[in-house]
Design an enzyme around this catalytic site. Structure first.
Site, PDB file in Angstrom:
ATOM      1  N   CYS A 131      60.805  59.657  30.713  1.00  0.00           N
ATOM      2  CA  CYS A 131      61.913  59.639  29.751  1.00  0.00           C
ATOM      3  C   CYS A 131      63.107  58.853  30.281  1.00  0.00           C
ATOM      4  CB  CYS A 131      62.331  61.076  29.444  1.00  0.00           C
ATOM      5  SG  CYS A 131      63.663  61.190  28.228  1.00  0.00           S
ATOM      6  N   CYS A 177      61.772  58.027  20.492  1.00  0.00           N
ATOM      7  CA  CYS A 177      61.779  59.171  21.412  1.00  0.00           C
ATOM      8  C   CYS A 177      61.733  58.724  22.849  1.00  0.00           C
ATOM      9  CB  CYS A 177      60.541  60.040  21.193  1.00  0.00           C
ATOM     10  SG  CYS A 177      60.392  60.686  19.568  1.00  0.00           S
ATOM     11  N   CYS A 196      70.853  63.706  31.543  1.00  0.00           N
ATOM     12  CA  CYS A 196      69.981  64.882  31.545  1.00  0.00           C
ATOM     13  C   CYS A 196      69.526  65.115  32.974  1.00  0.00           C
ATOM     14  CB  CYS A 196      68.762  64.622  30.655  1.00  0.00           C
ATOM     15  SG  CYS A 196      67.618  66.019  30.521  1.00  0.00           S
ATOM     16  N   CYS A 237      62.175  64.481  33.566  1.00  0.00           N
ATOM     17  CA  CYS A 237      60.830  64.142  33.078  1.00  0.00           C
ATOM     18  C   CYS A 237      60.509  62.695  33.455  1.00  0.00           C
ATOM     19  CB  CYS A 237      60.719  64.341  31.571  1.00  0.00           C
ATOM     20  SG  CYS A 237      60.936  66.069  31.088  1.00  0.00           S
ATOM     21  N   CYS A 268      69.361  62.249  14.533  1.00  0.00           N
ATOM     22  CA  CYS A 268      68.875  62.706  15.837  1.00  0.00           C
ATOM     23  C   CYS A 268      70.072  62.632  16.786  1.00  0.00           C
ATOM     24  CB  CYS A 268      67.733  61.810  16.314  1.00  0.00           C
ATOM     25  SG  CYS A 268      67.185  62.203  17.999  1.00  0.00           S
ATOM     26  N   GLU A 288      73.928  58.325  22.858  1.00  0.00           N
ATOM     27  CA  GLU A 288      73.305  57.648  21.726  1.00  0.00           C
ATOM     28  C   GLU A 288      72.850  58.670  20.678  1.00  0.00           C
ATOM     29  OE1 GLU A 288      71.682  53.464  23.455  1.00  0.00           O
ATOM     30  OE2 GLU A 288      70.329  55.144  23.740  1.00  0.00           O
TER      31      GLU A 288
HETATM   32  N1  SAH Z   1      65.156  67.746  26.419  1.00  0.00           N
HETATM   33  C1  SAH Z   1      64.597  68.113  25.147  1.00  0.00           C
HETATM   34  C2  SAH Z   1      65.061  67.209  24.059  1.00  0.00           C
HETATM   35  C3  SAH Z   1      64.524  65.808  24.109  1.00  0.00           C
HETATM   36  S1  SAH Z   1      63.688  65.551  22.631  1.00  0.00           S
HETATM   37  C4  SAH Z   1      63.091  68.180  25.260  1.00  0.00           C
HETATM   38  O1  SAH Z   1      62.583  67.919  26.337  1.00  0.00           O
HETATM   39  O2  SAH Z   1      62.435  68.572  24.317  1.00  0.00           O
HETATM   40  C5  SAH Z   1      62.869  64.122  22.895  1.00  0.00           C
HETATM   41  C6  SAH Z   1      61.364  64.260  22.855  1.00  0.00           C
HETATM   42  O3  SAH Z   1      60.838  62.980  23.217  1.00  0.00           O
HETATM   43  C7  SAH Z   1      60.845  65.252  23.878  1.00  0.00           C
HETATM   44  O4  SAH Z   1      59.669  65.848  23.436  1.00  0.00           O
HETATM   45  C8  SAH Z   1      60.560  64.321  25.027  1.00  0.00           C
HETATM   46  O5  SAH Z   1      59.698  64.893  25.970  1.00  0.00           O
HETATM   47  C9  SAH Z   1      59.967  63.146  24.312  1.00  0.00           C
HETATM   48  N2  SAH Z   1      59.951  61.919  25.107  1.00  0.00           N
HETATM   49  C10 SAH Z   1      60.652  61.642  26.221  1.00  0.00           C
HETATM   50  N3  SAH Z   1      60.366  60.400  26.661  1.00  0.00           N
HETATM   51  C11 SAH Z   1      59.465  59.896  25.790  1.00  0.00           C
HETATM   52  C12 SAH Z   1      58.811  58.645  25.698  1.00  0.00           C
HETATM   53  N4  SAH Z   1      59.028  57.680  26.586  1.00  0.00           N
HETATM   54  N5  SAH Z   1      57.971  58.450  24.662  1.00  0.00           N
HETATM   55  C13 SAH Z   1      57.773  59.437  23.734  1.00  0.00           C
HETATM   56  N6  SAH Z   1      58.372  60.621  23.776  1.00  0.00           N
HETATM   57  C14 SAH Z   1      59.206  60.858  24.797  1.00  0.00           C
END
Ligand code: SAH
Length: 347
Positions: A124, A337, A117, A121, A110, A97
């Site tokens: 996510c 995000c 991945c 986390c 974006c 996406e």
């Molecule tokens: N793997 C990279 C790129 C992902 S960027 C990273 O970890 O930075 C996406 C951003 O959104 C990251 O900061 C991630 O931690 C955050 N993110 C992930 N799940 C989220 C959620 N449910 N709500 C808000 N932010 C989230």
């Protein structure tokens, strides 16, 4: 309709120099490569539309090469803010996406760096089914070009879609160099931001390879204890190790780092946590971007209320730290995000 499984050479995967070599090997002049490269990055997807080339050359190219590296499967548009979410297929049947957003300063893409991945986390959506595969540079690049061809000029790129960019480092760097090439898409390096969960060796390399590209680090916790509960990467590196590498990064590049901090209700969002966080980043050339957590179906975590986020932010700004609360775009189409995922989502 493009066939992603054919054996054609993918032009979006090539640097300008490589494309020149390809043309010379074909017995063509280098300036032909320049014409094709320019057309590709203006969003031309059909050799037939490159009318400055001879018919004969167009036909030869059609047989051996392909301008697209991704194939559009679906597009959704937010009724609230005009954000668009694209689902693209890549070779092998995976899908990724990408999101097109409108900001006052221009349009932002974006994009994803991996299909799935493996960082795990806890909050996510992108990691729910693990990693399928790395994207190659052409597949990273073509998300931008395909969205621009559909939606209009893109002036900023954030590598904040699915995947951990630093887990696919070489293709990431290659894709940025291709997009930056003045003979093609010509985007400024300072208009690109890469976000990482914090793979330390790669932060060093990034400072050397692409010092002008903006770096965002997903911190999400003020202590190792909290970070380990929500981010497996915290088992590999402590916050103090991470901060010391980030300090070296800012000293080497003179660039401000953005720390991303998703506010998760009752996990990392107390005002005491805000005070601890202020201590962690004290004196650093940085900016904190708070993101009230977006909900993900499979996960129990909830985001903090907007009002609470403002109080959390105030604790930080009172100590002189630069802080913003991210405006959420596209949440009605699960384009916000952490809501991007591997395959078709329900919404
Ligand atoms: N793997 C990279 C790129 C992902 S960027 C990273 O970890 O930075 C996406 C951003 O959104 C990251 O900061 C991630 O931690 C955050 N993110 C992930 N799940 C989220 C959620 N449910 N709500 C808000 N932010 C989230």
């Amino acid at each position: 309709m493009i066939d992603l499984e054919d054996k054609k050479i993918r032009f979006k995967n090539m640097t300008y120099t490589e494309l020149c070599d390809f043309f010379v090997q074909m017995g063509e002049k280098k300036f032909r490569a320049a014409q094709v490269f320019k057309n590709m990055y203006r969003g031309v997807y059909d050799f037939g539309d490159m009318t400055e080339l001879s018919r004969d050359l167009r036909m030869k190219l059609e047989e051996s090469a392909e301008l697209a590296s991704v194939k559009l499967l679906r597009r959704q548009e937010s009724a609230v803010d005009g954000t668009k979410k694209y689902l693209f297929e890549v070779a092998g049947g995976s899908a990724v996406e990408s999101v097109f957003m409108k900001y006052k300063y221009g349009n932002t893409a974006c994009i994803s760096s991996q299909a799935g991945c493996r960082m795990g986390c806890a909050f996510c959506a992108s990691t729910v089914n693990g990693l399928e595969r790395n994207l190659n540079a052409g597949e990273i690049v073509d998300q931008v070009i395909a969205m621009q061809a559909d939606s209009g000029r893109i002036g900023h790129i954030v590598v904040m879609g699915t995947g951990e960019p630093f887990d696919n480092y070489d293709e990431l760097v290659r894709s940025i160099n291709i997009l930056h090439d003045e003979k093609g898409f010509n985007i400024g390096l300072r208009n690109i931001t890469v976000s990482t969960c914090g793979i330390l060796e790669k932060i060093y390399r990034f400072a050397r390879d692409l010092p002008q590209v903006n770096l965002a680090v997903s911190l999400h916790a003020p202590s190792d204890e909290i970070r380990r509960r929500i981010m497996p990467i915290a088992d590999s590196y402590t916050i103090s190790e991470l901060m010391s590498v980030c300090r070296e990064y800012t000293e080497a590049t003179h660039r401000r780092i953005t720390f991303e901090y998703a506010l998760i209700k009752n996990i990392n969002d107390s005002l005491e946590n805000a005070g601890e966080l202020a201590g962690v980043v004290k004196g650093m050339l940085c900016h904190i971007n708070l993101i009230p957590l977006n909900t993900v179906d499979e996960k129990d975590y909830r985001g903090s209320a907007r009002k609470h986020a403002a109080q959390f932010a105030k604790v930080l700004s009172d100590t002189g730290i630069e802080v913003t609360i991210r405006r959420e775009l596209g949440s009605d189409i699960s384009a916000a995000c952490g809501q991007l995922r591997l395959s078709e989502s329900k919404k």
